[in-house]
Design a protein around this motif. Structure first.
Motif, PDB file in Angstrom:
ATOM      1  N   VAL A 132      10.318  38.431  39.072  1.00  0.00           N
ATOM      2  CA  VAL A 132      11.740  38.371  38.712  1.00  0.00           C
ATOM      3  C   VAL A 132      11.852  38.324  37.196  1.00  0.00           C
ATOM      4  O   VAL A 132      11.146  37.544  36.537  1.00  0.00           O
ATOM      5  CB  VAL A 132      12.430  37.133  39.335  1.00  0.00           C
ATOM      6  N   THR A 133      12.696  39.175  36.620  1.00  0.00           N
ATOM      7  CA  THR A 133      12.948  39.143  35.178  1.00  0.00           C
ATOM      8  C   THR A 133      14.409  38.774  34.941  1.00  0.00           C
ATOM      9  O   THR A 133      15.289  39.092  35.743  1.00  0.00           O
ATOM     10  CB  THR A 133      12.658  40.501  34.518  1.00  0.00           C
ATOM     11  N   LYS A 134      14.657  38.060  33.818  1.00  0.00           N
ATOM     12  CA  LYS A 134      16.012  37.600  33.491  1.00  0.00           C
ATOM     13  C   LYS A 134      16.295  37.888  32.023  1.00  0.00           C
ATOM     14  O   LYS A 134      15.431  37.662  31.161  1.00  0.00           O
ATOM     15  CB  LYS A 134      16.122  36.098  33.772  1.00  0.00           C
TER      16      LYS A 134
ATOM     17  N   ASP B  61       4.385  32.859  31.096  1.00  0.00           N
ATOM     18  CA  ASP B  61       4.609  33.334  29.732  1.00  0.00           C
ATOM     19  C   ASP B  61       4.722  34.860  29.763  1.00  0.00           C
ATOM     20  O   ASP B  61       3.753  35.547  30.091  1.00  0.00           O
ATOM     21  CB  ASP B  61       3.430  32.894  28.856  1.00  0.00           C
ATOM     22  N   PRO B  62       5.899  35.397  29.413  1.00  0.00           N
ATOM     23  CA  PRO B  62       6.074  36.858  29.487  1.00  0.00           C
ATOM     24  C   PRO B  62       5.224  37.610  28.466  1.00  0.00           C
ATOM     25  O   PRO B  62       4.937  38.786  28.658  1.00  0.00           O
ATOM     26  CB  PRO B  62       7.562  37.063  29.165  1.00  0.00           C
TER      27      PRO B  62
ATOM     28  N   LEU C  66      10.355  35.564  32.881  1.00  0.00           N
ATOM     29  CA  LEU C  66       9.583  36.304  33.865  1.00  0.00           C
ATOM     30  C   LEU C  66       8.944  35.316  34.842  1.00  0.00           C
ATOM     31  O   LEU C  66       8.275  34.372  34.420  1.00  0.00           O
ATOM     32  CB  LEU C  66       8.508  37.135  33.158  1.00  0.00           C
ATOM     33  N   ALA C  67       9.212  35.504  36.131  1.00  0.00           N
ATOM     34  CA  ALA C  67       8.618  34.654  37.165  1.00  0.00           C
ATOM     35  C   ALA C  67       7.782  35.518  38.100  1.00  0.00           C
ATOM     36  O   ALA C  67       8.189  36.624  38.466  1.00  0.00           O
ATOM     37  CB  ALA C  67       9.701  33.919  37.950  1.00  0.00           C
ATOM     38  N   VAL C  68       6.585  35.020  38.440  1.00  0.00           N
ATOM     39  CA  VAL C  68       5.693  35.722  39.361  1.00  0.00           C
ATOM     40  C   VAL C  68       5.482  34.840  40.588  1.00  0.00           C
ATOM     41  O   VAL C  68       5.037  33.699  40.451  1.00  0.00           O
ATOM     42  CB  VAL C  68       4.333  36.047  38.691  1.00  0.00           C
ATOM     43  N   ASP C  69       5.841  35.371  41.746  1.00  0.00           N
ATOM     44  CA  ASP C  69       5.766  34.620  43.009  1.00  0.00           C
ATOM     45  C   ASP C  69       6.426  33.252  42.877  1.00  0.00           C
ATOM     46  O   ASP C  69       5.888  32.222  43.319  1.00  0.00           O
ATOM     47  CB  ASP C  69       4.302  34.487  43.465  1.00  0.00           C
TER      48      ASP C  69
END
Ligand code: ZN
Length: 223
Positions: free
Chosen positions: A161-163, A212-213, A204-207
């Motif tokens: 997910v990106t914001k 850290d993007p 940036l979120a992974v699972d």
């Protein structure tokens, strides 16, 4: 307290439509289709096709049979796959605040920075980092994130997910539920919400976990 001072140098963002080769495949296929359609009846009618002269200049003496391979050979090198991951402000944007613990830069700002702050002149185009679906968007900018969009992606088997926060008022270019490609315009860099100057707060979120993007993007989009 980090200051978000915009550099004078504009950040290069290459719109996806300008990626080399984009859209050419359709032209090549259309040509192949018309060549095949025009050539088939002629071959069916002739019982013994005449011998063809040696081809010395393919641009002028190419026969109908050769046209198909001629088109494919010419077009194949020009078709380039668009990049899967891009920097939201291009790879050269300056970073004014990094991911991790910090003292709150403004009342209402977090003490753990869940993203990175990228600086560029106000109004600079902000691009979607990956292809995906917009899962949240606020054009009014009522919260700390200001005018923002949040996009869900699948990448290398993971849920990503990106914001994109603090976008300019009136610049939001996507709506909830919309599908986007990597490099599509999300909005323009602004100063809405809890912000001390024009910048893009990028998360940036992974699972389900914020990461850290910076190294994540650098490994996939270069820097
Ligand atoms: Zn931030």
């Amino acid at each position: 307290m980090p200051r978000h001072r915009a550099p004078t140098r504009p950040s290069p963002v290459v719109p996806r439509a300008l990626v080399a080769g984009a859209g050419r495949r359709g032209v090549a296929l259309a040509l192949i289709g018309s060549a095949a359609a025009a050539g088939s009846p002629a071959h069916a009618a002739s019982a013994a096709p005449p011998e063809r002269p040696a081809v010395t200049d393919p641009l002028q003496t190419v026969a109908a049979d050769d046209f198909r391979s001629f088109v494919i050979t010419r077009e194949a090198p020009a078709v380039a796959a668009p990049p899967a991951v891009v920097w939201p402000l291009g790879p050269d944007a300056d970073i004014s605040d990094f991911f991790g613990p910090r003292s709150a830069p403004a009342p209402g700002a977090s003490t753990f920075h869940r993203g990175i702050d990228l600086v560029a002149p106000e109004g600079t185009v902000v691009a979607a980092s990956l292809a995906g679906t917009v899962i949240a968007a606020d054009a009014r900018g009522t919260g700390a994130c200001g005018v923002f969009a949040e996009i869900a992606h699948r990448h290398d088997g993971a849920s990503v997910v990106t914001k994109y926060c603090h976008l300019q008022s009136g610049s939001l270019a996507v709506a909830e539920g919309q599908e986007v490609r990597a490099g599509d315009i999300v909005g323009a860099l602004g100063n809405t919400g809890v912000s001390t100057g024009p910048h893009l707060h990028f998360e940036l979120a992974v699972d389900g976990r914020h990461v850290d993007p910076l190294p994540w993007l650098a490994a996939r989009a270069g820097r």
